[in-house]
Write an enzyme that holds these catalytic residues in place. Structure first.
Site, PDB file in Angstrom:
ATOM      1  CD1 TRP A 194      -2.446   1.832   0.505  1.00 23.97           C
ATOM      2  CD2 TRP A 194      -1.181   2.531   2.125  1.00 23.97           C
ATOM      3  NE1 TRP A 194      -2.769   3.300   0.818  1.00 23.97           N
ATOM      4  CE2 TRP A 194      -1.986   3.648   1.763  1.00 23.97           C
ATOM      5  CE3 TRP A 194      -0.141   2.744   3.102  1.00 23.97           C
ATOM      6  CZ2 TRP A 194      -1.962   4.636   2.647  1.00 23.97           C
ATOM      7  CZ3 TRP A 194      -0.153   3.747   3.875  1.00 23.97           C
ATOM      8  CH2 TRP A 194      -0.809   4.917   3.457  1.00 23.97           C
ATOM      9  CD  GLU A 235      -4.496  -1.682   1.915  1.00 18.49           C
ATOM     10  OE1 GLU A 235      -3.477  -2.112   2.180  1.00 18.49           O
ATOM     11  OE2 GLU A 235      -5.503  -1.336   2.610  1.00 18.49           O
ATOM     12  CE  LYS A 237      -6.443   5.798   3.171  1.00 20.99           C
ATOM     13  NZ  LYS A 237      -5.608   5.605   4.117  1.00 20.99           N
ATOM     14  CG  ASP A 269      -8.529  -1.161   4.107  1.00 24.60           C
ATOM     15  OD1 ASP A 269      -9.787  -0.864   4.873  1.00 24.60           O
ATOM     16  OD2 ASP A 269      -7.547  -1.153   4.956  1.00 24.60           O
ATOM     17  CG  HIS A 272      -8.841   1.940   1.836  1.00 28.62           C
ATOM     18  ND1 HIS A 272      -7.412   1.495   1.751  1.00 28.62           N
ATOM     19  CD2 HIS A 272      -8.715   2.331   3.126  1.00 28.62           C
ATOM     20  CE1 HIS A 272      -6.469   1.648   2.583  1.00 28.62           C
ATOM     21  NE2 HIS A 272      -7.253   2.140   3.769  1.00 28.62           N
ATOM     22  CG  HIS A 296      -5.976  -4.640   4.659  1.00 27.74           C
ATOM     23  ND1 HIS A 296      -5.183  -3.746   4.648  1.00 27.74           N
ATOM     24  CD2 HIS A 296      -5.245  -5.692   4.543  1.00 27.74           C
ATOM     25  CE1 HIS A 296      -3.749  -4.008   4.594  1.00 27.74           C
ATOM     26  NE2 HIS A 296      -4.039  -5.582   4.557  1.00 27.74           N
ATOM     27  CG  ASP A 304      -9.944   6.536  11.231  1.00 24.51           C
ATOM     28  OD1 ASP A 304      -8.894   6.506  10.781  1.00 24.51           O
ATOM     29  OD2 ASP A 304     -10.503   5.410  12.115  1.00 24.51           O
ATOM     30  CG  ASP A 306      -7.252   2.436   9.044  1.00 26.78           C
ATOM     31  OD1 ASP A 306      -7.285   1.366   8.591  1.00 26.78           O
ATOM     32  OD2 ASP A 306      -6.748   3.596   8.688  1.00 26.78           O
ATOM     33  CG  ASP A 336      -5.208  -1.982   7.668  1.00 25.57           C
ATOM     34  OD1 ASP A 336      -4.425  -1.559   8.783  1.00 25.57           O
ATOM     35  OD2 ASP A 336      -5.278  -1.313   6.646  1.00 25.57           O
TER      36      ASP A 336
HETATM   37  C1  RNT Z   1      -3.689   2.513   4.752  1.00 27.18           C
HETATM   38  C2  RNT Z   1      -3.884   0.978   4.504  1.00 27.18           C
HETATM   39  C3  RNT Z   1      -2.656   0.107   5.064  1.00 27.18           C
HETATM   40  C4  RNT Z   1      -2.312   0.423   6.157  1.00 27.18           C
HETATM   41  C5  RNT Z   1      -1.076  -0.388   6.913  1.00 27.18           C
HETATM   42  C6  RNT Z   1      -0.310   0.219   7.996  1.00 27.18           C
HETATM   43  O1  RNT Z   1      -4.729   3.102   4.546  1.00 27.18           O
HETATM   44  O2  RNT Z   1      -5.061   0.237   4.825  1.00 27.18           O
HETATM   45  O3  RNT Z   1      -3.043  -1.275   4.845  1.00 27.18           O
HETATM   46  O4  RNT Z   1      -3.098   0.508   7.190  1.00 27.18           O
HETATM   47  O5  RNT Z   1      -0.208  -0.988   5.758  1.00 27.18           O
HETATM   48 ZN    ZN Z   2      -5.420  -1.676   4.487  1.00 32.59          ZN
END
Ligand code: RNT
Ligand code: ZN
Length: 429
Positions: A194, A235, A237, A269, A272, A296, A304, A306, A336
């Protein structure tokens, strides 16, 4: 936590399970088959929840990467040994098979400064020894952030060829490390890439960085590794903090890239995408053409991507799709997220238990009945059955799974965590 939380006795768990098993059987669901299937699904825990994505490079600074942890709960791991001890504590509270997912910034170089393009398998030897001792497999990630050469917001797609080459060498170094991990564990190590590359506002050129990224990825993925041991993934985003308007490696970019090249898995993810966009509907579309995907597991809230994963509709829908499509073995599952406002081990455990519970819920779906209703055109019964399925005794089957794995069922795991926090984490300053 002052008073100990209620512990379910094995007898109570077994009795509730026996009743639940009958209830599911009456709907055509074999709970034993579901529990056996659940045991075939490894969940890869992300090392970076344990220390707020800090890693072990003294200078590493997340600003400019679009990654940010908030919160100041005490007790974050500061070293490899602390992170390993914390992760092992998390494993003891999570039923079912786990893996551990490392980032390149978690290299252990015995005090020597080793730049990212010089990393070698030996810098991860302690991790490999630990994994072997625990009998788990490792996954790996290139770290294209928190580095002076990432300060402009561009890495692999940078217009300066010297900077782009540095990051290419980093990617190559990581492939050799992932391959070594895979060889040591006699099984594939997933190497996820990523990168934060993108622009805050109205880039003058959206094209050139994408052309450069494709060319750089082609070079990176052309270097020889044994794919039995190192499997790359890329990955995408939608946006990050500081890259709100443009991200070079968007979902569409990598979807097209992986489809045309067939040399890397596509990583989705859950955090994302557009804030109301979910990924479950994408799974059958992508797996109609790709052999496997990397997921992910995360939870986006507002801007956010995460937050700690919980057992919510989004997560349940992902596993429903995988189970309904008999594709549980075609998705590599990796957590993640990162949250520094609660006990970090607790964050791992909450997310991993939620993920496995969502998989179990999907495996327990009365699929035969639901499909039969749909097949005879009875949409009302189909919807009603889906609704009824939501309140079936999933918890009793989950508790039985925990019991079989020797892991606390119910909230009693919080007592173990509180004891560890008192004895170990609270002593860290
Ligand atoms: C970032 C991605 C990635 C990270 C990690 C730390 O937006 O999701 O996967 O969270 O690599
Ligand atoms: Zn991720």
């Amino acid at each position: 936590m002052s008073t100990p939380l209620p512990k379910l006795t094995p007898a109570a768990i077994k009795a509730a399970y026996a009743a639940a098993r009958k209830q599911y059987a009456a709907l055509g669901v074999d709970t034993e088959a579901a529990l056996a299937a659940l045991d075939t699904l490894p969940i890869s825990l992300h090392c970076w929840q344990g220390d707020d994505v800090r890693g072990f490079e003294q200078a590493a600074d997340l600003s400019g990467s679009g990654l940010a942890t908030t919160g100041n709960y005490p007790g974050a791991a500061r070293t490899g040994s602390e992170l390993r001890a914390d992760a092992a504590t998390a494993f003891s509270l999570i039923p079912g098979p786990v893996r551990f997912n490392l980032h390149a910034i978690y290299a252990e170089t015995a005090g020597e400064k080793v730049d990212r393009d010089q990393l070698k398998p030996c810098h991860f030897q302690l991790w490999m020894d630990w994994a072997k001792k625990l009998g788990i497999c490792l996954d790996f990630n290139t770290s294209f952030f928190a580095h002076p050469k990432a300060a402009s917001g561009f890495t692999l797609s940078h217009e300066d060829p010297e900077i782009a080459k540095f990051w290419l060498r980093h990617g190559q170094a990581c492939r050799a490390i992932a391959e070594a991990m895979g060889r040591a564990q006699k099984g594939t190590c997933i190497l996820n890439h990523w990168l934060p590359d993108g622009a805050k506002d109205s880039p003058a050129d959206r094209w050139a960085p994408r052309h450069r990224l494709a060319a750089q990825l082609d070079k990176l993925l052309a270097t020889k590794v044994d794919r039995r041991f190192c499997q790359d993934a890329v990955e995408g985003k939608l946006f990050g903090i500081g890259s709100e308007d443009y991200v070079v490696g968007s979902h569409e970019f990598y979807l097209a890239y992986t489809t045309s090249r067939e040399n890397a898995l596509l990583c989705l993810d859950m955090g994302h995408y557009h804030p109301t966009e979910t990924i479950h509907d994408k799974i059958s579309a992508i797996l109609s053409f790709h052999k496997k995907i990397l997921l992910h597991v995360s939870r986006g809230i507002r801007w956010d991507s995460d937050h700690v994963v919980i057992f919510n509709d989004d997560l349940r829908a992902v596993f429903q799709e995988l189970v309904r499509g008999q594709a549980l073995d075609r998705a590599c599952i990796a957590l993640d997220y990162f949250d520094a406002s609660l006990n970090r081990i607790g964050a791992w455990v909450i997310g991993a238990r939620a993920t496995r519970k969502a998989a179990l819920a999907a495996l327990l779906e009365p699929a035969t009945l639901i499909r039969a209703a749909a097949a005879r055109g009875d949409q009302g019964s189909k919807l009603a059955l889906l609704e009824e399925a939501k309140t079936l005794p999933l918890g009793a089957v989950w508790d039985q799974y925990c019991l079989r794995h020797g892991v606390a069922a119910g909230p009693a795991w919080l007592d173990t965590l509180a004891a560890y926090e008192k004895k170990v984490q609270s002593k860290r300053r």
